[in-house]
Design a protein around this motif. Structure first.
Motif, PDB file in Angstrom:
ATOM      1  N   ASN A  39       0.859  -1.188   0.000  1.00  0.00           N
ATOM      2  CA  ASN A  39       0.000   0.000   0.000  1.00  0.00           C
ATOM      3  C   ASN A  39       0.893   1.236   0.000  1.00  0.00           C
ATOM      4  OD1 ASN A  39      -2.673  -1.427   0.607  1.00  0.00           O
ATOM      5  ND2 ASN A  39      -1.299  -2.184   2.210  1.00  0.00           N
ATOM      6  N   ALA A  40       1.367   1.615  -1.186  1.00  0.00           N
ATOM      7  CA  ALA A  40       2.359   2.695  -1.260  1.00  0.00           C
ATOM      8  C   ALA A  40       1.736   4.046  -0.941  1.00  0.00           C
ATOM      9  CB  ALA A  40       2.993   2.721  -2.638  1.00  0.00           C
ATOM     10  N   VAL A  41       0.578   4.319  -1.508  1.00  0.00           N
ATOM     11  CA  VAL A  41      -0.155   5.558  -1.206  1.00  0.00           C
ATOM     12  C   VAL A  41      -1.563   5.128  -0.794  1.00  0.00           C
ATOM     13  CG1 VAL A  41      -1.049   7.725  -2.165  1.00  0.00           C
ATOM     14  CG2 VAL A  41       1.229   6.935  -2.818  1.00  0.00           C
ATOM     15  N   ALA A  42      -1.960   5.542   0.412  1.00  0.00           N
ATOM     16  CA  ALA A  42      -3.156   4.940   1.001  1.00  0.00           C
ATOM     17  C   ALA A  42      -4.308   5.930   1.197  1.00  0.00           C
ATOM     18  CB  ALA A  42      -2.773   4.279   2.332  1.00  0.00           C
ATOM     19  N   GLY A  43      -4.586   6.740   0.161  1.00  0.00           N
ATOM     20  CA  GLY A  43      -5.731   7.653   0.277  1.00  0.00           C
ATOM     21  C   GLY A  43      -5.288   9.063   0.620  1.00  0.00           C
ATOM     22  N   VAL A  44      -4.785   9.784  -0.392  1.00  0.00           N
ATOM     23  CA  VAL A  44      -4.264  11.135  -0.137  1.00  0.00           C
ATOM     24  C   VAL A  44      -5.190  12.187  -0.763  1.00  0.00           C
ATOM     25  CG1 VAL A  44      -2.397  12.740  -0.767  1.00  0.00           C
ATOM     26  CG2 VAL A  44      -1.850  10.499   0.172  1.00  0.00           C
ATOM     27  N   ASP A  45      -5.551  13.183   0.039  1.00  0.00           N
ATOM     28  CA  ASP A  45      -6.290  14.360  -0.439  1.00  0.00           C
ATOM     29  C   ASP A  45      -5.346  15.545  -0.310  1.00  0.00           C
ATOM     30  OD1 ASP A  45      -9.072  13.308  -0.712  1.00  0.00           O
ATOM     31  OD2 ASP A  45      -8.746  12.854   1.406  1.00  0.00           O
ATOM     32  N   LEU A  46      -5.068  16.194  -1.423  1.00  0.00           N
ATOM     33  CA  LEU A  46      -4.135  17.325  -1.380  1.00  0.00           C
ATOM     34  C   LEU A  46      -4.352  18.213  -2.592  1.00  0.00           C
ATOM     35  CD1 LEU A  46      -1.500  18.549  -0.062  1.00  0.00           C
ATOM     36  CD2 LEU A  46      -0.199  17.004  -1.498  1.00  0.00           C
ATOM     37  N   SER A  47      -4.325  19.523  -2.368  1.00  0.00           N
ATOM     38  CA  SER A  47      -4.443  20.474  -3.481  1.00  0.00           C
ATOM     39  C   SER A  47      -3.184  21.322  -3.529  1.00  0.00           C
ATOM     40  CB  SER A  47      -5.618  21.425  -3.255  1.00  0.00           C
ATOM     41  OG  SER A  47      -6.795  20.684  -3.200  1.00  0.00           O
ATOM     42  N   GLY A  66       8.994  12.921   4.052  1.00  0.00           N
ATOM     43  CA  GLY A  66       8.760  11.705   4.829  1.00  0.00           C
ATOM     44  C   GLY A  66       9.952  10.780   4.662  1.00  0.00           C
ATOM     45  N   GLU A  67      10.015   9.758   5.539  1.00  0.00           N
ATOM     46  CA  GLU A  67      11.134   8.821   5.460  1.00  0.00           C
ATOM     47  C   GLU A  67      11.055   8.009   4.170  1.00  0.00           C
ATOM     48  OE1 GLU A  67      11.860   7.086   9.817  1.00  0.00           O
ATOM     49  OE2 GLU A  67       9.800   7.661   9.428  1.00  0.00           O
ATOM     50  N   SER A  68      12.168   7.396   3.846  1.00  0.00           N
ATOM     51  CA  SER A  68      12.223   6.575   2.647  1.00  0.00           C
ATOM     52  C   SER A  68      11.144   5.480   2.706  1.00  0.00           C
ATOM     53  CB  SER A  68      13.639   6.002   2.628  1.00  0.00           C
ATOM     54  OG  SER A  68      13.707   4.912   1.861  1.00  0.00           O
ATOM     55  N   GLY A  69      10.434   5.278   1.604  1.00  0.00           N
ATOM     56  CA  GLY A  69       9.394   4.244   1.553  1.00  0.00           C
ATOM     57  C   GLY A  69       8.024   4.715   2.006  1.00  0.00           C
ATOM     58  N   CYS A  70       7.869   6.037   2.268  1.00  0.00           N
ATOM     59  CA  CYS A  70       6.567   6.507   2.777  1.00  0.00           C
ATOM     60  C   CYS A  70       5.569   6.779   1.648  1.00  0.00           C
ATOM     61  CB  CYS A  70       6.739   7.758   3.634  1.00  0.00           C
ATOM     62  SG  CYS A  70       7.101   9.223   2.659  1.00  0.00           S
ATOM     63  N   GLY A  71       6.015   6.660   0.407  1.00  0.00           N
ATOM     64  CA  GLY A  71       5.085   6.831  -0.724  1.00  0.00           C
ATOM     65  C   GLY A  71       5.157   8.185  -1.399  1.00  0.00           C
ATOM     66  N   LYS A  72       6.078   9.047  -0.945  1.00  0.00           N
ATOM     67  CA  LYS A  72       6.105  10.411  -1.501  1.00  0.00           C
ATOM     68  C   LYS A  72       6.508  10.447  -2.981  1.00  0.00           C
ATOM     69  CE  LYS A  72      10.590  11.289   0.688  1.00  0.00           C
ATOM     70  NZ  LYS A  72      10.957   9.877   0.881  1.00  0.00           N
ATOM     71  N   SER A  73       7.507   9.632  -3.368  1.00  0.00           N
ATOM     72  CA  SER A  73       7.917   9.621  -4.780  1.00  0.00           C
ATOM     73  C   SER A  73       6.834   8.977  -5.641  1.00  0.00           C
ATOM     74  CB  SER A  73       9.224   8.846  -4.965  1.00  0.00           C
ATOM     75  OG  SER A  73      10.266   9.576  -4.391  1.00  0.00           O
ATOM     76  N   PRO A  91       6.948   0.712   9.869  1.00  0.00           N
ATOM     77  CA  PRO A  91       6.319  -0.586   9.571  1.00  0.00           C
ATOM     78  C   PRO A  91       6.252  -0.837   8.066  1.00  0.00           C
ATOM     79  CG  PRO A  91       4.959   0.733  11.052  1.00  0.00           C
ATOM     80  CD  PRO A  91       6.040   1.629  10.545  1.00  0.00           C
ATOM     81  N   SER A  92       6.051  -2.083   7.696  1.00  0.00           N
ATOM     82  CA  SER A  92       6.001  -2.430   6.276  1.00  0.00           C
ATOM     83  C   SER A  92       4.676  -1.977   5.655  1.00  0.00           C
ATOM     84  CB  SER A  92       6.132  -3.946   6.131  1.00  0.00           C
ATOM     85  OG  SER A  92       5.729  -4.310   4.841  1.00  0.00           O
ATOM     86  N   PRO A  93       4.745  -1.365   4.467  1.00  0.00           N
ATOM     87  CA  PRO A  93       3.495  -0.996   3.797  1.00  0.00           C
ATOM     88  C   PRO A  93       2.731  -2.221   3.273  1.00  0.00           C
ATOM     89  CG  PRO A  93       5.390  -0.379   2.447  1.00  0.00           C
ATOM     90  CD  PRO A  93       5.936  -0.920   3.738  1.00  0.00           C
ATOM     91  N   ILE A  94       3.341  -3.408   3.400  1.00  0.00           N
ATOM     92  CA  ILE A  94       2.614  -4.627   3.003  1.00  0.00           C
ATOM     93  C   ILE A  94       1.623  -4.993   4.112  1.00  0.00           C
ATOM     94  CG2 ILE A  94       2.870  -7.131   2.606  1.00  0.00           C
ATOM     95  CD1 ILE A  94       5.468  -6.547   1.183  1.00  0.00           C
ATOM     96  N   ASP A  95       2.020  -4.704   5.339  1.00  0.00           N
ATOM     97  CA  ASP A  95       1.152  -5.056   6.456  1.00  0.00           C
ATOM     98  C   ASP A  95       1.142  -3.902   7.458  1.00  0.00           C
ATOM     99  OD1 ASP A  95      -0.393  -6.461   8.192  1.00  0.00           O
ATOM    100  OD2 ASP A  95       1.295  -7.570   9.082  1.00  0.00           O
TER     101      ASP A  95
END
Ligand code: SF4
Length: 336
Positions: A31-39, A50-57, A279-283
């Motif tokens: 679950n790389a990006v889990a529901g982002v609302d942003l304008s 955010g830290e590496s692996g948080c889904g920002k890229s 934590p792992s974005p897999i779980d």
């Protein structure tokens, strides 16, 4: 009436399948990006940290349509571009560009940099070679290089110069929106400041709308109008630069801020050392994704209910995903 944002994402999700076994069946989902609302408003620079692996890229790449979202929507200048393809994608590509972290790997080592910069112009119908050359020269000068550098190859430049070429390549099509994906992370600290200043100058000169992705809050401080902090695929907090650095709400933002080195060793500071790993974005954890590491987590609430991104009690423009800090849960939080 306020102007509509240039970029608007709603409940944006990106999942990657994990396959395994002899038949390469899907065994899990990241679950790389889990529901982002942003304008993002026109002419605005938003820092995404955010830290590496948080889904920002991953988020940045979806916005320029290098990755297909799993669900949710992206509206660009009033048009839904979430799933556009083929002919419709071409005019969008001209208006939305990306600058990569490592310019060396994104430049062809056997192609003169002038040709690499001109490539986009050719693709987008600038057929006159004199005009292309003229625009390449102008762009090289704009990023602090010289016109004759167009005939050189990538290995003839330093890291900082190569990132300037990366900027020239992204900006030659005169885009409205640019995602800068960790553009200074691979550079020496002394060169970082030069490239950041240049990006800031270009942003205001060309009235660019910029999403600046970084893993460190110190890097985005001077360039951003607003800063969004991301944790495990969700936005933890977003507000204007001053409020975020002076009055952070989310415990994760506090921890990131406390990790920024300060030049005066005698100045006292309260360091927040985060426990455990991301934590792992897999779980991901239940409830608030941050609860296993949060120093003020409330048992029975934070590990159960997902906090929504809510306005703080003091400002409608300061949003955080935290049951405790947004006032939806009243408790004796002595740390604030
Ligand atoms: Fe910590 Fe709970 Fe706030 Fe999450 S919701 S950041 S666990 S206090």
């Amino acid at each position: 009436m306020s102007e509509r944002p240039l970029v608007q994402m709603s409940n944006l999700v990106k999942e990657f399948p994990v396959t395994g076994g002899i038949f390469q069946r899907q065994i899990a989902t990241v679950n790389a990006v889990a529901g982002v609302d942003l304008s993002i408003n026109r002419g605005e620079t938003v820092g995404l940290v955010g830290e590496s692996g948080c889904g920002k890229s991953t988020l940045g790449r979806m916005l320029v349509r290098l990755l297909e979202p799993t669900s949710g929507t992206i509206v660009f200048d009033g048009e839904d571009i979430t799933h556009i393809k083929g002919k419709k994608l071409k005019p969008f590509r001209r208006r939305a560009q990306i600058i990569f972290q490592d310019p060396y790997s994104s430049l062809d080592p056997r192609t003169q940099v002038g040709n690499s910069i001109a490539e986009g112009l050719k693709l987008h119908g600038v057929s006159n070679s004199d005009e292309r050359q003229e625009r390449v020269t102008k762009m090289l000068e704009l990023v602090g290089l010289e016109g004759h550098h167009a005939g050189r190859f990538p290995h003839e430049f330093s890291g900082g110069q190569r990132q300037r070429i990366g900027l020239a390549r992204a900006l030659v099509l005169e885009p409205d929106f640019v995602v800068a994906d960790e553009p200074v992370s691979a550079l020496d600290v002394s060169v970082q400041a030069q490239v950041l200043n240049l990006l800031k100058e270009l942003q205001s000169e060309l009235n660019l709308t910029l999403l600046f992705v970084a893993h460190n809050l110190a890097v985005v401080e001077h360039i951003s109008d607003r800063v969004a902090v991301m944790y495990l695929g969700r936005i933890a907090e977003i507000t204007d630069r001053e409020s975020l650095y002076r009055n952070p709400l989310h415990p994760y933002t506090e921890a990131l801020l406390s990790a920024i080195p300060i030049p005066d060793p005698d100045r006292p500071r309260n360091r927040t050392i985060l426990q455990g790993e991301v934590p792992s974005p897999i779980d991901p954890p239940s409830g608030c994704f941050f609860h296993p590491r949060c120093p003020i987590a409330v048992k029975g609430l934070c590990d159960v209910e997902v906090p929504s991104l809510q306005q703080s009690e003091t400002s409608a423009d300061h949003l955080a995903s935290c049951h405790v800090r947004t006032g939806s849960y009243k408790h004796q939080d002595s740390s604030k």
